[in-house]
Design a protein around this motif. Structure first.
Motif, PDB file in Angstrom:
ATOM      1  N   TYR A  18       4.268 -21.392 -13.838  1.00 50.64           N
ATOM      2  CA  TYR A  18       4.145 -22.557 -14.715  1.00 50.64           C
ATOM      3  C   TYR A  18       4.961 -22.360 -15.990  1.00 50.64           C
ATOM      4  O   TYR A  18       5.740 -23.218 -16.381  1.00 50.64           O
ATOM      5  CB  TYR A  18       2.669 -22.820 -15.053  1.00 50.64           C
ATOM      6  CG  TYR A  18       2.489 -23.720 -16.242  1.00 50.64           C
ATOM      7  CD1 TYR A  18       2.776 -25.078 -16.157  1.00 50.64           C
ATOM      8  CD2 TYR A  18       2.061 -23.220 -17.468  1.00 50.64           C
ATOM      9  CE1 TYR A  18       2.642 -25.915 -17.259  1.00 50.64           C
ATOM     10  CE2 TYR A  18       1.922 -24.051 -18.569  1.00 50.64           C
ATOM     11  CZ  TYR A  18       2.206 -25.390 -18.453  1.00 50.64           C
ATOM     12  OH  TYR A  18       2.083 -26.201 -19.547  1.00 50.64           O
ATOM     13  N   ILE A  25       1.980 -29.238 -15.891  1.00 53.26           N
ATOM     14  CA  ILE A  25       0.857 -28.643 -15.152  1.00 53.26           C
ATOM     15  C   ILE A  25       0.637 -29.399 -13.852  1.00 53.26           C
ATOM     16  O   ILE A  25       0.429 -28.793 -12.798  1.00 53.26           O
ATOM     17  CB  ILE A  25      -0.422 -28.647 -16.015  1.00 53.26           C
ATOM     18  CG1 ILE A  25      -0.275 -27.653 -17.168  1.00 53.26           C
ATOM     19  CG2 ILE A  25      -1.651 -28.303 -15.179  1.00 53.26           C
ATOM     20  CD1 ILE A  25      -1.443 -27.637 -18.125  1.00 53.26           C
ATOM     21  N   ASN A  26       0.710 -30.728 -13.906  1.00 55.27           N
ATOM     22  CA  ASN A  26       0.501 -31.535 -12.705  1.00 55.27           C
ATOM     23  C   ASN A  26       1.517 -31.199 -11.616  1.00 55.27           C
ATOM     24  O   ASN A  26       1.162 -31.020 -10.451  1.00 55.27           O
ATOM     25  CB  ASN A  26       0.583 -33.024 -13.037  1.00 55.27           C
ATOM     26  CG  ASN A  26      -0.538 -33.474 -13.950  1.00 55.27           C
ATOM     27  OD1 ASN A  26      -1.440 -32.717 -14.270  1.00 55.27           O
ATOM     28  ND2 ASN A  26      -0.477 -34.712 -14.382  1.00 55.27           N
ATOM     29  N   SER A  37      -7.108 -28.842 -12.295  1.00 60.24           N
ATOM     30  CA  SER A  37      -8.144 -28.224 -13.136  1.00 60.24           C
ATOM     31  C   SER A  37      -8.168 -26.710 -12.972  1.00 60.24           C
ATOM     32  O   SER A  37      -8.379 -25.982 -13.954  1.00 60.24           O
ATOM     33  CB  SER A  37      -9.517 -28.822 -12.828  1.00 60.24           C
ATOM     34  OG  SER A  37      -9.866 -28.582 -11.477  1.00 60.24           O
ATOM     35  N   ARG A  40      -5.180 -25.332 -14.946  1.00 59.36           N
ATOM     36  CA  ARG A  40      -5.484 -25.415 -16.381  1.00 59.36           C
ATOM     37  C   ARG A  40      -6.421 -24.284 -16.805  1.00 59.36           C
ATOM     38  O   ARG A  40      -6.238 -23.665 -17.850  1.00 59.36           O
ATOM     39  CB  ARG A  40      -6.126 -26.757 -16.715  1.00 59.36           C
ATOM     40  CG  ARG A  40      -5.147 -27.862 -16.897  1.00 59.36           C
ATOM     41  CD  ARG A  40      -5.808 -29.059 -17.569  1.00 59.36           C
ATOM     42  NE  ARG A  40      -4.828 -30.108 -17.708  1.00 59.36           N
ATOM     43  CZ  ARG A  40      -4.924 -31.316 -17.168  1.00 59.36           C
ATOM     44  NH1 ARG A  40      -6.001 -31.638 -16.487  1.00 59.36           N
ATOM     45  NH2 ARG A  40      -3.981 -32.204 -17.330  1.00 59.36           N
ATOM     46  N   LYS A  41      -7.427 -24.034 -15.983  1.00 56.61           N
ATOM     47  CA  LYS A  41      -8.390 -22.977 -16.278  1.00 56.61           C
ATOM     48  C   LYS A  41      -7.692 -21.616 -16.297  1.00 56.61           C
ATOM     49  O   LYS A  41      -7.929 -20.805 -17.199  1.00 56.61           O
ATOM     50  CB  LYS A  41      -9.506 -22.988 -15.233  1.00 56.61           C
ATOM     51  CG  LYS A  41     -10.556 -21.940 -15.438  1.00 56.61           C
ATOM     52  CD  LYS A  41     -11.612 -22.033 -14.354  1.00 56.61           C
ATOM     53  CE  LYS A  41     -12.622 -20.921 -14.478  1.00 56.61           C
ATOM     54  NZ  LYS A  41     -13.595 -20.959 -13.380  1.00 56.61           N
ATOM     55  N   LYS A  44      -5.619 -21.294 -19.460  1.00 52.83           N
ATOM     56  CA  LYS A  44      -6.490 -21.086 -20.615  1.00 52.83           C
ATOM     57  C   LYS A  44      -6.989 -19.644 -20.659  1.00 52.83           C
ATOM     58  O   LYS A  44      -6.976 -19.000 -21.717  1.00 52.83           O
ATOM     59  CB  LYS A  44      -7.667 -22.059 -20.557  1.00 52.83           C
ATOM     60  CG  LYS A  44      -8.585 -22.002 -21.747  1.00 52.83           C
ATOM     61  CD  LYS A  44      -9.694 -23.038 -21.628  1.00 52.83           C
ATOM     62  CE  LYS A  44     -10.642 -22.968 -22.803  1.00 52.83           C
ATOM     63  NZ  LYS A  44     -11.740 -23.928 -22.673  1.00 52.83           N
TER      64      LYS A  44
END
Length: 93
Positions: A18, A25-26, A37, A40-41, A44
């Motif tokens: 990424y 992100i998509n 999701s 994203r997690k 993070k």
């Protein structure tokens, strides 16, 4: 439907892909076949623990050098995506 599980190595590779690819992100999640999701997690969590190091933009002496670096990055990204997909296939297969 059973929940998919991914190895820590796969997650780290996905986050690195990424950052290195410069994609959203998509788009990255779609290319890797993971949920948005989840990606994203992972991003993070990687920021929290510092497990992923991002590169800054370099200073190039000429447009030619900049183009060479861009093409090398593009090749590395394609090779990285292939490796991540191979790992995903081995996990799911």
């Amino acid at each position: 439907m059973p929940k998919k599980t991914y190895t820590d190595e796969f997650k780290t590779d996905a986050v690195n892909y990424y950052y290195d690819s410069g994609l959203s992100i998509n788009t990255t999640a779609k290319k890797l076949g993971v949920s948005i999701s989840a990606l994203r997690k992972w991003i993070k969590l990687s920021k929290k623990d510092g497990s992923v190091i991002t590169r800054g933009s370099g200073n190039y002496s000429s447009d030619k050098d900049k183009e060479i670096v861009r093409l090398k990055r593009q090749l590395r990204d394609a090779e990285g995506a292939i490796e991540v997909l191979k790992k995903a296939i081995s996990i799911l297969g």
